[in-house]
Design a protein around this motif. Structure first.
Motif, mmCIF file in Angstrom:
data_model
loop_
_atom_site.group_PDB
_atom_site.id
_atom_site.type_symbol
_atom_site.label_atom_id
_atom_site.label_comp_id
_atom_site.label_asym_id
_atom_site.label_seq_id
_atom_site.Cartn_x
_atom_site.Cartn_y
_atom_site.Cartn_z
ATOM 1 N N MET A 198 1.101 8.067 -6.661
ATOM 2 C CA MET A 198 0.241 6.915 -6.398
ATOM 3 C C MET A 198 0.198 6.094 -7.678
ATOM 4 O O MET A 198 -0.112 6.632 -8.750
ATOM 5 N N TYR A 240 -1.833 2.943 -13.982
ATOM 6 C CA TYR A 240 -1.936 4.401 -14.040
ATOM 7 C C TYR A 240 -1.040 4.988 -12.942
ATOM 8 O O TYR A 240 -0.739 4.354 -11.943
ATOM 9 N N TYR A 272 -4.574 -2.668 -16.385
ATOM 10 C CA TYR A 272 -4.053 -1.333 -16.685
ATOM 11 C C TYR A 272 -3.216 -0.844 -15.512
ATOM 12 O O TYR A 272 -3.530 -1.118 -14.351
ATOM 13 N N GLN A 293 -13.621 -0.263 -15.837
ATOM 14 C CA GLN A 293 -12.416 -0.737 -15.175
ATOM 15 C C GLN A 293 -12.628 -0.671 -13.667
ATOM 16 O O GLN A 293 -13.132 0.323 -13.143
ATOM 17 N N THR A 294 -12.215 -1.736 -12.974
ATOM 18 C CA THR A 294 -12.270 -1.790 -11.516
ATOM 19 C C THR A 294 -10.872 -1.523 -10.983
ATOM 20 O O THR A 294 -9.915 -2.205 -11.383
ATOM 21 N N PHE A 295 -10.760 -0.553 -10.100
ATOM 22 C CA PHE A 295 -9.460 -0.122 -9.598
ATOM 23 C C PHE A 295 -9.109 -0.746 -8.257
ATOM 24 O O PHE A 295 -9.981 -1.051 -7.438
ATOM 25 N N GLY A 296 -7.810 -0.899 -8.043
ATOM 26 C CA GLY A 296 -7.292 -1.216 -6.725
ATOM 27 C C GLY A 296 -7.107 0.062 -5.923
ATOM 28 O O GLY A 296 -7.383 1.167 -6.416
ATOM 29 N N SER A 297 -6.638 -0.084 -4.698
ATOM 30 C CA SER A 297 -6.446 1.072 -3.816
ATOM 31 C C SER A 297 -5.133 1.792 -4.060
ATOM 32 O O SER A 297 -4.912 2.863 -3.492
ATOM 33 N N LEU A 300 -1.688 3.197 -9.580
ATOM 34 C CA LEU A 300 -2.968 2.498 -9.542
ATOM 35 C C LEU A 300 -3.005 1.401 -10.591
ATOM 36 O O LEU A 300 -2.506 1.576 -11.707
ATOM 37 N N ARG A 328 0.825 -1.204 0.000
ATOM 38 C CA ARG A 328 0.000 0.000 0.000
ATOM 39 C C ARG A 328 0.862 1.257 0.000
ATOM 40 O O ARG A 328 0.493 2.270 -0.597
#
Lengths: 111, 114
Positions: free
Chosen positions: A89, A35, A33, A100-104, A91, A9
């Motif tokens: 950060m 980012y 993906y 699209q489903t993102f992680g933290s 991502l 994290r």
């Protein structure tokens, strides 16, 4: 399935060190993906994979950055010889079709 | 797709106020427009995907419209609540060889005061 997982994290490193981040996408998603987001900006596209093939890389991605997705499952993003400007950060997102489903994200600080 | 602009950059409202944000984007090579909500320390959450000119989508108190000919989308929140406080991001998706690639605006930071 608990969604997109990113590890670690948070990462603090010294300038010149190498760092590696991991992303575990949603299992049935074939697209993955990466980012990068800096303060006051929206996420910027870095690269993406369809299964294990890396289909596009942003011009933002210098030679110090490399991403892999062996076997079309999890992905790693490595930054070699980190610079202070790499602090951001990072991502990861995955998709099958459409949204699209993102992680933290992984927050990188380069000292 | 370049030059995705969101306005305002930040917004402070009182609980119960209604508010709206704007996303403008180049209308060429357009495929879809995505809206995300990003709360601090969480992952961006998808709100809407819109593809057709004139599309309107609604999710509870939040709704969005799309104008692909002039290149803009509006996001509306009716009766804002403190839990609506977040950064709202729009991202057009280009077609063709860039299919799937999102170009995000800088976001609108919404703070709802109790």
């Amino acid at each position: 399935d608990t969604g997109v997982s990113q590890d670690p994290r948070h990462k603090i490193t010294k300038r010149g060190q190498n760092v590696t981040f991991r992303c575990d996408p949603i299992s049935e998603h074939n697209r993955l993906y990466w980012y990068r987001q800096t303060l006051g900006q929206g996420p910027e596209f870095l690269t993406y994979f369809q299964n294990e093939a890396q289909l596009e890389k942003s011009r933002l991605l210098s030679d110090r950055f490399s991403a892999e997705r062996p076997k079309g499952s999890f992905s790693t993003l490595e930054i070699q010889r980190t610079e202070q400007g790499d602090s951001a950060m990072y991502l990861c997102a995955s998709s099958l079709v459409g949204t699209q489903t993102f992680g933290s994200g992984t927050q990188l600080s380069v000292l | 797709i370049l030059n995705v602009e969101q306005s305002p950059q930040s917004l402070h409202v009182q609980e119960g106020d209604s508010t709206n944000f704007t996303c403008s984007f180049p209308s060429s090579n357009f495929y879809a427009l995505h809206w995300y909500r990003w709360e601090t320390a969480k992952s961006p959450e998808a709100l809407f995907v819109m593809t057709l000119n004139g599309d309107e989508k609604k999710k509870g108190r939040i709704s969005a419209t799309l104008n692909t000919k002039e290149g803009y989308s509006y996001l509306y929140i009716k009766g804002s609540q403190p839990e609506d406080s977040a950064t709202y991001l729009c991202a057009p998706e280009a077609g063709g060889t860039s299919y799937g690639k999102l170009t995000f605006g800088q976001g609108t930071i919404l703070t709802v005061h109790p």
